[in-house]
Scaffold this active site. Structure first.
Site, PDB file in Angstrom:
ATOM      1  N   LYS A  32       0.900  -1.324   0.017  1.00 54.85           N
ATOM      2  CA  LYS A  32       0.164   0.098  -0.021  1.00 54.85           C
ATOM      3  C   LYS A  32       0.974   1.251  -0.095  1.00 54.85           C
ATOM      4  O   LYS A  32       2.151   1.208   0.397  1.00 54.85           O
ATOM      5  CB  LYS A  32      -0.894   0.160   1.207  1.00 54.85           C
ATOM      6  N   TYR A  50      16.385  31.588   5.852  1.00 55.21           N
ATOM      7  CA  TYR A  50      15.271  32.108   6.267  1.00 55.21           C
ATOM      8  C   TYR A  50      15.281  32.164   7.860  1.00 55.21           C
ATOM      9  O   TYR A  50      15.547  31.424   8.492  1.00 55.21           O
ATOM     10  CB  TYR A  50      13.791  31.402   6.033  1.00 55.21           C
TER      11      TYR A  50
END
Ligand SMILES: *Cc1c(COP(=O)(O)O)cnc(C)c1O
Length: 383
Positions: free
Chosen positions: A44, A271
């Site tokens: 999955k 940043y």
């Protein structure tokens, strides 16, 4: 557009899938598993981010009985690729999905009467007798019919001529921790159901309960089949479960140095200016960021370059992170860096990444975004 890495240039950040390790893990799992116990390879979520088609091909060659999946889309991708082995959908199906499942021979779990009737009708109108599995909730309270209400549902299935009961299963809430008390309570509830079936003369071909943790630590619960996901990908589900020597992680994450900056004392990185150089520093920019699934950290973690640890400095961006390479003078533009995996004698494990994310190994594997292309290596031939 064919983004095959042998044709189209690979972005300098990628997920590497070592299919030889996958094959070896499957062999070790099979060697460990009693001969009469089948393996359902759980693929999955793109085989936990490894790429479902490659994994399915190898797992099939290595003798997996079938594949465990979560969604109809996942199953259809395997069918469209020509995979004809049993595909077991593990969750709950909506009514609209049932005719598709019948048409494409997808095995579903039926856990309540409405689905039983609708699936039986879809199977009858396709002139098929379709195998089903019943998921029994024995204490996890997720999918499935309660253990003490399971027998009437199973009788209902028995009464439908277009359905045949192929499997009964349950799922453990905790199979990989040292304390197995709850897992054993769940297993005894499951056994009550099995005894009830035996008393009614109902034979079931596939009784299955174990995920990777159960496969490793609950041998009395193996029954007819185990459903193995994370262990096949080379990651142990917990730090305390049994070890199989030789199991190795299949996935690595890599990037190449895409810029190098020389910093003077007092200059900042990234940043928010979260890192200030205390002295002259050499910084490498790796073109991978939180947009690729790297956790949004500051001044934590790092990468391996030339077999050495380069600490991450500053905050990470959507498409970039910066590491300090002052102590790795040989590092040059486009050199390979390992974000997760091994280089030389050093390793950044899936569990290291999980700590960085405050999460678990399962989420680390599945959260590398698909814009990081999967480059498979060592996958050519069965030896
Ligand atoms: C995902 C899943 C598994 C596989 O679990 P692992 O711990 O990765 O081995 C097994 N059974 C069910 C029902 C699942 O949903």
């Amino acid at each position: 557009m064919d983004f095959d890495s042998t044709i189209f240039p690979l972005r300098p950040a990628w997920v590497e899938i070592d299919l030889a390790r996958l094959r070896n893990n499957l062999r070790l799992i099979h060697r460990d598993l009693p001969k009469n116990v089948r393996l359902l390879a759980v693929v999955k979520d793109e085989a936990y981010g490894h790429g479902a088609l490659d994994v399915a091909r190898i797992a099939r060659e290595e003798g997996a009985w079938g594949f465990g999946l979560s969604t109809l889309e996942e199953a259809m991708i395997l069918r469209d690729a020509g995979i004809t082995t049993p595909l077991l959908l593990l969750g709950e199906r909506q009514e609209a999905e049932l005719p598709w499942c019948v048409e494409h021979n997808l095995t579903v779990c039926v856990n309540e009467p409405h689905t039983v009737r609708k699936l039986a009708r879809a199977a009858a109108s396709a002139n098929k007798r379709v195998p089903v599995h019943v998921k029994i909730h024995t204490g996890m309270s997720r999918y499935g019919v309660r253990w003490d209400e399971a027998l009437p549902l199973i009788e209902l299935i028995g009464a439908e001529k277009s359905l045949s009961l192929e499997g009964v299963m349950t799922h453990f809430a905790q199979s990989d921790e040292t304390d197995k008390t709850f897992a054993n309570l769940q297993f005894s509830r499951f056994n009550e159901v099995l005894q009830g079936l035996a008393a009614r003369g109902v034979a079931v071909k596939l009784r299955h309960t174990c995920n990777s943790g159960g496969f490793l630590d609950l041998p009395h619960a193996h029954l007819d089949m185990v459903r193995v996901g994370i262990l096949m990908y080379g990651v142990f589900p917990s730090s305390v479960c049994r070890r199989i020597p030789g199991i190795e992680p299949v996935m690595s994450v890599k990037a190449r140095i895409a810029a190098i900056q020389k910093l003077k004392p007092g200059e900042v990185v990234g940043y928010g200016m979260r890192y200030t150089a205390p002295s002259e520093r050499r910084i490498a920019v790796l073109p991978i960021g939180y947009g690729d699934g790297f956790p949004r950290v500051r001044n934590q973690g790092g990468a391996l370059i030339h077999g050495q640890r380069a600490p991450l400095v500053g905050g990470i961006a959507m498409d970039a992170l910066m590491v300090d390479i002052t102590d790795i003078p040989e590092a040059q533009m486009w050199d390979e860096a390992v974000i997760m995996g091994r280089q030389g004698g050093e390793e950044i494990t899936v569990h290291d990444m999980a700590k960085l994310k405050n999460s678990v190994s399962y989420e680390v594997l599945t959260s590398w975004r698909l814009r990081l292309r999967r480059k498979s290596v060592n996958g050519k031939n069965k030896q």
